[in-house]
Design an enzyme around this catalytic site. Structure first.
Site, short mmCIF file in Angstrom:
data_model
loop_
_atom_site.label_atom_id
_atom_site.label_comp_id
_atom_site.label_asym_id
_atom_site.label_seq_id
_atom_site.Cartn_x
_atom_site.Cartn_y
_atom_site.Cartn_z
N GLY A 10 0.83 -1.21 0.00
CA GLY A 10 0.00 0.00 0.00
C GLY A 10 0.86 1.25 0.00
O GLY A 10 2.09 1.18 -0.01
N GLY A 36 -3.80 -2.30 -2.50
CA GLY A 36 -2.35 -2.12 -2.66
C GLY A 36 -1.98 -2.29 -4.13
O GLY A 36 -2.80 -2.72 -4.94
N VAL A 57 -4.70 -11.38 4.93
CA VAL A 57 -4.44 -11.74 6.34
C VAL A 57 -5.71 -12.18 7.08
O VAL A 57 -5.64 -12.57 8.25
CB VAL A 57 -3.70 -10.62 7.13
CG1 VAL A 57 -2.30 -10.42 6.57
CG2 VAL A 57 -4.49 -9.33 7.15
N LEU A 71 -0.73 -2.95 8.66
CA LEU A 71 -1.26 -1.81 7.91
C LEU A 71 -2.23 -2.28 6.82
O LEU A 71 -2.51 -1.53 5.88
CB LEU A 71 -0.13 -1.01 7.23
CG LEU A 71 0.79 -0.18 8.13
CD1 LEU A 71 1.90 -1.04 8.73
CD2 LEU A 71 1.40 0.97 7.36
N ASN A 97 -5.81 -12.57 13.51
CA ASN A 97 -4.79 -13.49 12.99
C ASN A 97 -3.38 -12.99 13.26
O ASN A 97 -2.49 -13.75 13.64
CB ASN A 97 -4.98 -13.68 11.47
CG ASN A 97 -6.15 -14.60 11.17
OD1 ASN A 97 -6.54 -15.43 12.00
ND2 ASN A 97 -6.72 -14.47 9.98
N TYR A 143 -15.22 0.96 8.26
CA TYR A 143 -13.82 1.32 8.52
C TYR A 143 -13.62 1.73 9.97
O TYR A 143 -12.84 1.12 10.70
CB TYR A 143 -13.43 2.45 7.57
CG TYR A 143 -11.96 2.82 7.61
CD1 TYR A 143 -10.98 1.90 7.26
CD2 TYR A 143 -11.56 4.10 7.98
CE1 TYR A 143 -9.63 2.24 7.27
CE2 TYR A 143 -10.21 4.45 7.99
CZ TYR A 143 -9.25 3.52 7.64
OH TYR A 143 -7.93 3.87 7.65
N GLN A 160 -4.25 -9.31 28.46
CA GLN A 160 -4.44 -10.71 28.80
C GLN A 160 -3.18 -11.55 28.59
O GLN A 160 -2.91 -12.46 29.35
CB GLN A 160 -5.61 -11.29 27.99
CG GLN A 160 -6.01 -12.68 28.49
CD GLN A 160 -7.33 -13.14 27.91
OE1 GLN A 160 -8.11 -12.36 27.37
NE2 GLN A 160 -7.58 -14.43 28.01
N THR A 173 -2.43 11.58 5.50
CA THR A 173 -1.04 11.47 5.06
C THR A 173 -0.99 11.50 3.53
O THR A 173 -1.91 11.01 2.88
CB THR A 173 -0.43 10.16 5.60
OG1 THR A 173 -0.51 10.19 7.03
CG2 THR A 173 1.01 9.98 5.20
N ARG A 184 -8.92 10.54 -2.73
CA ARG A 184 -8.61 11.43 -1.61
C ARG A 184 -8.20 12.81 -2.07
O ARG A 184 -7.90 13.05 -3.24
CB ARG A 184 -7.50 10.81 -0.76
CG ARG A 184 -8.04 9.74 0.12
CD ARG A 184 -7.05 9.42 1.20
NE ARG A 184 -6.39 8.17 0.88
CZ ARG A 184 -5.91 7.37 1.81
NH1 ARG A 184 -6.00 7.69 3.06
NH2 ARG A 184 -5.34 6.26 1.47
#
Ligand code: UDP
Length: 313
Positions: A10, A36, A57, A71, A97, A143, A160, A173, A184
């Site tokens: 990304g 990405g 992921v 990220l 995960n 989101y 924990q 950013t 954006r």
């Protein structure tokens, strides 16, 4: 050390991978490539200490690493509105995960969260101890609520399982490697200015943001991960220089030497925050971090990157 960067292809992840390699770390970059882009890491592919794995992921991850940076998520409003379920899942199941992986590996963990966890803030500027004003069933909730859940889960693993984890909240950013089509402010205004097309302001343009250059943000990420005594901490990372959207349009138009008209579109996205500016006192004190690149310098570098990219396509 061996670092896993989830979302490494990304915009921000690709800069982080490059920085880690430069500092002598081995980097495994995992990305599903839904938002990405492999072009972002083309200069890294072939580096002996760099490995790219095409993987979501949300499926279990079997990589061994001492540092885990999470990220992986669509991050622009248009991006997560196209992939709302994937966004909710990567920030919940995906975070689970990666936390499990960190626990098994005894690894340090960093969650890239977002200023969107503050929603449309009622407190200004936003400090880390502000709980936010989020619409849990709004269009952006895929989101912001999933990021809030990811933060909660991360802190649960700290409490924990004594996991060595920290959270950063990334404010707006910009810089090279940002997707020209992600909708954006900086990519839109810059490509519009360079093409001589109208620069589209949504609403009045009086809503505010503050823009942080990507190299500054990466420095903050590195410090948050490597500084001692950051376990369980949350840091705002962003630029405190707040301006209106209209001002950003004017600065970009001027720096790009563009003749584009600035136009106002009545359509403004639902739950678009009217003000946003980080309070970065905590990062200043604990990480000795402040953004170094001022807006004009950062935008000039970004405009040049977009100019080159547009000339190639
Ligand atoms: N914006 C705009 N025109 C554009 C793109 C964005 O006026 O072409 C506005 C948007 O409505 C918001 C601000 O710029 O108020 C920042 O939007 P962005 O999508 O960059 O990120 P956000 O801060 O909303 O996550």
């Amino acid at each position: 050390m061996k670092a896993l960067v989830a979302g490494g292809a990304g915009f921000i992840g690709s800069h982080l991978c490059a920085r880690l390699l430069k500092e002598g770390h081995r980097v495994v970059c995992i990305d599903s490539l839904i938002t990405g882009n492999k072009d972002n890491i083309s200069a890294l592919i072939g580096h002996p200490d760099f490995e790219f794995i095409l993987h979501d992921v949300c499926q279990p991850v079997g990589v061994q690493a001492e540092l885990i940076f999470h990220l992986a998520s669509p991050a622009s409003p248009p991006g997560y509105l196209i992939y709302p379920v994937q966004t909710s899942m990567v920030n919940s199941l995906g975070t689970h995960n990666l936390l499990e992986l960190a626990k098994r590996n005894g690894a340090r963990f960093l969650l890239a969260s977002t200023s969107e966890t503050y929603g449309d803030p009622l407190v200004h500027p936003q400090r880390e101890d502000y709980w936010g004003n989020v619409n849990p069933i709004g269009i952006r909730s895929c989101y912001d609520e999933s990021k809030r859940f990811g933060e909660s889960l991360t802190m649960t693993y700290v409490r924990q399982f004594d996991l060595d984890a920290r959270i950063i909240r990334i404010f707006n950013t910009y810089g090279p490697n940002s997707d020209p089509n992600d909708g954006r402010l900086v990519p839109n205004f810059t490509t519009q200015a360079l093409r001589g097309e109208p620069i589209t302001i949504y609403g009045t343009g009086l809503q505010t943001r503050s823009l942080c250059y990507v190299s500054d943000l990466v420095e903050g990420i590195i410090r948050a991960m490597f500084f001692e005594d950051t376990k369980g901490d949350v840091f705002n990372l962003g630029m405190p220089d707040e301006r209106t959207v209209l001002e950003f349009a004017q600065v970009i138009k001027s720096l790009a030497h563009s003749e584009s008209p600035i136009v106002f579109r009545s359509h403004i996205s639902e739950d678009d925050p009217s003000r946003r500016r980080p309070n970065i006192d905590k990062a200043i004190v604990k990480l000795q971090w402040t953004p170094q690149v001022d807006l004009e310098d950062g935008l000039s570098a970004t405009i040049e990157w977009f100019r080159k990219r547009l000339s190639e396509t």
